[in-house]
Design a protein around this motif. Structure first.
Motif, short mmCIF file in Angstrom:
data_model
loop_
_atom_site.label_atom_id
_atom_site.label_comp_id
_atom_site.label_asym_id
_atom_site.label_seq_id
_atom_site.Cartn_x
_atom_site.Cartn_y
_atom_site.Cartn_z
N GLU A 152 58.64 -95.31 -31.23
CA GLU A 152 57.91 -95.52 -32.48
C GLU A 152 58.76 -95.18 -33.71
OE1 GLU A 152 53.93 -93.94 -32.60
OE2 GLU A 152 53.84 -93.99 -30.42
N GLY A 153 60.01 -94.84 -33.50
CA GLY A 153 60.89 -94.53 -34.62
C GLY A 153 60.78 -93.08 -35.05
N ILE A 154 61.21 -92.82 -36.26
CA ILE A 154 61.20 -91.47 -36.84
C ILE A 154 60.18 -91.44 -37.97
CG2 ILE A 154 62.57 -89.85 -38.20
CD1 ILE A 154 65.02 -90.83 -36.62
N GLU A 155 59.34 -90.42 -37.96
CA GLU A 155 58.32 -90.27 -39.00
C GLU A 155 58.93 -89.74 -40.30
OE1 GLU A 155 54.73 -87.24 -39.57
OE2 GLU A 155 54.41 -88.69 -37.94
N SER A 156 59.75 -88.68 -40.18
CA SER A 156 60.38 -88.11 -41.37
C SER A 156 61.62 -87.32 -40.99
CB SER A 156 59.40 -87.19 -42.12
OG SER A 156 59.09 -86.06 -41.34
N THR A 157 62.48 -87.15 -41.97
CA THR A 157 63.69 -86.35 -41.82
C THR A 157 63.80 -85.46 -43.04
OG1 THR A 157 64.75 -88.19 -40.68
CG2 THR A 157 66.18 -86.45 -41.48
N THR A 158 63.99 -84.16 -42.80
CA THR A 158 64.11 -83.20 -43.89
C THR A 158 65.45 -82.48 -43.77
OG1 THR A 158 61.72 -82.85 -43.82
CG2 THR A 158 63.02 -81.23 -45.03
N TRP A 159 66.28 -82.64 -44.80
CA TRP A 159 67.59 -81.98 -44.84
C TRP A 159 67.51 -80.77 -45.75
CZ3 TRP A 159 71.89 -83.98 -42.25
CH2 TRP A 159 71.72 -85.25 -41.70
N THR A 160 68.03 -79.63 -45.28
CA THR A 160 68.14 -78.43 -46.10
C THR A 160 69.54 -77.85 -45.87
OG1 THR A 160 67.35 -76.91 -44.39
CG2 THR A 160 65.67 -77.92 -45.80
N GLU A 161 69.88 -76.80 -46.60
CA GLU A 161 71.18 -76.16 -46.39
C GLU A 161 71.29 -75.57 -44.99
OE1 GLU A 161 72.46 -73.45 -49.38
OE2 GLU A 161 71.90 -74.80 -51.00
N SER A 162 70.17 -75.19 -44.40
CA SER A 162 70.22 -74.57 -43.07
C SER A 162 70.28 -75.58 -41.93
CB SER A 162 69.04 -73.63 -42.88
OG SER A 162 67.82 -74.34 -42.96
N GLY A 163 69.88 -76.83 -42.19
CA GLY A 163 69.93 -77.83 -41.13
C GLY A 163 69.05 -79.03 -41.41
N VAL A 164 68.79 -79.80 -40.37
CA VAL A 164 67.98 -81.00 -40.50
C VAL A 164 66.84 -80.96 -39.48
CG1 VAL A 164 69.43 -82.40 -38.97
CG2 VAL A 164 68.00 -83.53 -40.65
N ARG A 165 65.65 -81.37 -39.92
CA ARG A 165 64.48 -81.45 -39.05
C ARG A 165 64.05 -82.91 -38.99
NH1 ARG A 165 61.66 -77.44 -37.53
NH2 ARG A 165 62.40 -76.15 -39.24
N VAL A 166 63.93 -83.42 -37.77
CA VAL A 166 63.51 -84.80 -37.54
C VAL A 166 62.15 -84.77 -36.86
CG1 VAL A 166 64.08 -86.98 -36.41
CG2 VAL A 166 65.91 -85.53 -37.30
N ARG A 167 61.17 -85.46 -37.45
CA ARG A 167 59.82 -85.51 -36.88
C ARG A 167 59.53 -86.91 -36.38
NH1 ARG A 167 58.17 -81.88 -41.46
NH2 ARG A 167 58.05 -79.86 -40.45
N PHE A 168 58.89 -86.97 -35.21
CA PHE A 168 58.52 -88.24 -34.59
C PHE A 168 57.01 -88.43 -34.70
CE2 PHE A 168 62.42 -86.81 -32.62
CZ PHE A 168 63.19 -87.95 -32.61
N PRO A 169 56.54 -89.69 -34.74
CA PRO A 169 55.11 -89.96 -34.86
C PRO A 169 54.25 -89.30 -33.77
CG PRO A 169 56.34 -91.97 -35.24
CD PRO A 169 57.32 -90.94 -34.77
N ALA A 170 54.82 -89.04 -32.60
CA ALA A 170 54.07 -88.42 -31.50
C ALA A 170 53.81 -86.94 -31.75
CB ALA A 170 54.83 -88.60 -30.18
N GLY A 171 54.39 -86.37 -32.83
CA GLY A 171 54.18 -84.97 -33.14
C GLY A 171 55.33 -84.06 -32.76
N HIS A 172 56.29 -84.56 -32.01
CA HIS A 172 57.46 -83.76 -31.64
C HIS A 172 58.41 -83.67 -32.81
CE1 HIS A 172 55.91 -85.18 -27.80
NE2 HIS A 172 56.45 -84.10 -27.27
N GLU A 173 59.20 -82.60 -32.84
CA GLU A 173 60.23 -82.48 -33.84
C GLU A 173 61.46 -81.80 -33.26
OE1 GLU A 173 58.06 -80.34 -36.91
OE2 GLU A 173 59.24 -78.57 -36.45
#
Length: 57
Positions: free
Chosen positions: A24-45
């Motif tokens: 289903e692709g990637i729901e969102s991506t958040t970049w910060t100085e500490s790292g990157v968080r990738v969230r998927f539509p299924a609720g996993h990150e």
């Protein structure tokens, strides 16, 4: 999936993502100085600390 500062796969942190999760692709991506968080539509990150994909590892 490759997480890195450049658009190509030549340098970064490689992650195996199950095809069912990535279908289903990637729901969102958040970049910060500490790292990157990738969230998927299924609720996993996934969170990858910056030290794994920035230069000087």
């Amino acid at each position: 999936m490759v997480i890195g500062r450049y658009p190509g796969p030549s340098y970064g942190h490689w992650l195996d993502v199950d095809t069912a999760l990535g279908a289903e692709g990637i729901e969102s991506t958040t970049w910060t100085e500490s790292g990157v968080r990738v969230r998927f539509p299924a609720g996993h990150e996934v969170f990858v600390p910056a030290r794994y994909f920035l230069g000087g590892r």
